[in-house]
Design a protein around this motif. Structure first.
Motif, PDB file in Angstrom:
ATOM      1  N   LYS A  84       0.724  -1.440   0.227  1.00 37.77           N
ATOM      2  CA  LYS A  84      -0.070  -0.177   0.318  1.00 37.77           C
ATOM      3  C   LYS A  84       0.701   1.380  -0.010  1.00 37.77           C
ATOM      4  CE  LYS A  84      -4.019  -2.358   2.237  1.00 37.77           C
ATOM      5  NZ  LYS A  84      -5.433  -1.363   1.812  1.00 37.77           N
ATOM      6  N   LEU A  85       2.490   0.863  -0.030  1.00 34.27           N
ATOM      7  CA  LEU A  85       3.043   2.357   0.017  1.00 34.27           C
ATOM      8  C   LEU A  85       2.839   2.460  -1.457  1.00 34.27           C
ATOM      9  CD1 LEU A  85       6.205   1.424   1.895  1.00 34.27           C
ATOM     10  CD2 LEU A  85       3.859   3.881   2.557  1.00 34.27           C
ATOM     11  N   VAL A  86       2.276   1.855  -2.194  1.00 34.46           N
ATOM     12  CA  VAL A  86       3.492   2.840  -3.576  1.00 34.46           C
ATOM     13  C   VAL A  86       1.324   3.168  -3.554  1.00 34.46           C
ATOM     14  CG1 VAL A  86       3.534   1.345  -6.050  1.00 34.46           C
ATOM     15  CG2 VAL A  86       4.680   0.702  -3.877  1.00 34.46           C
ATOM     16  N   TYR A  87       2.173   4.287  -4.361  1.00 35.34           N
ATOM     17  CA  TYR A  87       0.479   5.553  -5.182  1.00 35.34           C
ATOM     18  C   TYR A  87       0.299   3.885  -6.730  1.00 35.34           C
ATOM     19  CZ  TYR A  87       1.443   8.931  -2.072  1.00 35.34           C
ATOM     20  OH  TYR A  87       1.222  10.177  -1.488  1.00 35.34           O
ATOM     21  N   GLU A  88      -1.468   4.390  -6.615  1.00 33.96           N
ATOM     22  CA  GLU A  88      -1.381   3.981  -8.198  1.00 33.96           C
ATOM     23  C   GLU A  88      -1.136   4.663  -9.460  1.00 33.96           C
ATOM     24  OE1 GLU A  88      -3.577   1.438  -8.419  1.00 33.96           O
ATOM     25  OE2 GLU A  88      -2.877   0.239  -6.231  1.00 33.96           O
ATOM     26  N   GLU A 126      -4.646  12.444  -4.451  1.00 33.48           N
ATOM     27  CA  GLU A 126      -3.803  10.507  -4.096  1.00 33.48           C
ATOM     28  C   GLU A 126      -3.228  10.788  -3.048  1.00 33.48           C
ATOM     29  OE1 GLU A 126      -2.418   6.092  -4.710  1.00 33.48           O
ATOM     30  OE2 GLU A 126      -1.988   7.647  -6.198  1.00 33.48           O
ATOM     31  N   PHE A 127      -2.249  11.608  -2.943  1.00 35.61           N
ATOM     32  CA  PHE A 127      -1.348  12.046  -1.501  1.00 35.61           C
ATOM     33  C   PHE A 127      -1.917  12.904  -0.544  1.00 35.61           C
ATOM     34  CE2 PHE A 127       0.516  15.587   0.098  1.00 35.61           C
ATOM     35  CZ  PHE A 127       1.908  14.161   0.984  1.00 35.61           C
ATOM     36  N   LEU A 128      -3.286  13.633  -1.108  1.00 31.65           N
ATOM     37  CA  LEU A 128      -4.082  13.952  -0.050  1.00 31.65           C
ATOM     38  C   LEU A 128      -4.809  13.585   0.562  1.00 31.65           C
ATOM     39  CD1 LEU A 128      -4.822  17.865  -2.318  1.00 31.65           C
ATOM     40  CD2 LEU A 128      -3.332  17.050   0.627  1.00 31.65           C
ATOM     41  N   GLY A 129      -5.245  12.576  -0.128  1.00 32.50           N
ATOM     42  CA  GLY A 129      -6.392  11.453   0.278  1.00 32.50           C
ATOM     43  C   GLY A 129      -6.138  10.373   0.939  1.00 32.50           C
ATOM     44  N   ARG A 130      -4.596  10.082   0.995  1.00 43.02           N
ATOM     45  CA  ARG A 130      -4.314   8.940   2.127  1.00 43.02           C
ATOM     46  C   ARG A 130      -4.615   9.600   3.926  1.00 43.02           C
ATOM     47  NH1 ARG A 130       0.210   5.593  -0.302  1.00 43.02           N
ATOM     48  NH2 ARG A 130      -1.142   5.179  -1.277  1.00 43.02           N
TER      49      ARG A 130
END
Length: 130
Positions: A84-88, A126-130
């Motif tokens: 899960k560390l790897v971004y989509e 995606e960053f902000l959604g984590r």
């Protein structure tokens, strides 16, 4: 946010001491995987001695052309190992991304409609959604 050089010198060490989170841009090439091992060892050393709150919170594949088997294979290995560390989101190769710094501009100022700008917008969401 600190953008550190891709080396393990004093500037990078100081950045790791100063921050809580590390977002790793990973070029999808074979030797980059070896660099990841070294980075995680450095982060572990910094955690033990200088910054107990430091953690790697994400890995973003950069210059990633999913039409190439090598890129797909490296990305698959990284996702398999780091989960899960790897971004989509992946950052595709884009000439505008290379040109923008030479003009003293961000990708959003230099070529806001480019694939590079689009990819970084998606990554930011995606960053902000984590």
């Amino acid at each position: 946010m600190i953008d550190a050089p891709p080396s393990f010198g004093l500037l990078t060490l100081n950045a790791l001491v100063a921050v809580r989170e590390v977002l790793v841009p990973l070029q999808t090439e074979f030797y980059a995987l070896h660099g990841m091992t070294r980075l995680f060892k450095t982060v572990e050393m910094v955690q033990k001695r200088l910054n107990k709150k430091l953690e790697v919170t994400g890995i973003v594949a950069t210059r990633c052309d999913l039409r190439r088997n090598l890129d797909k294979d490296v990305l698959e290995q990284v996702r398999g190992h780091f989960k899960k560390l790897v971004y989509e989101t992946v950052i595709r190769p884009n000439v505008a991304l290379a040109e923008a710094p030479a003009h003293g501009k961000t990708i959003f100022d230099y070529a806001p409609d480019s694939a590079g700008a689009e990819d970084y917008k998606l990554m930011a969401k995606e960053f902000l959604g984590r």
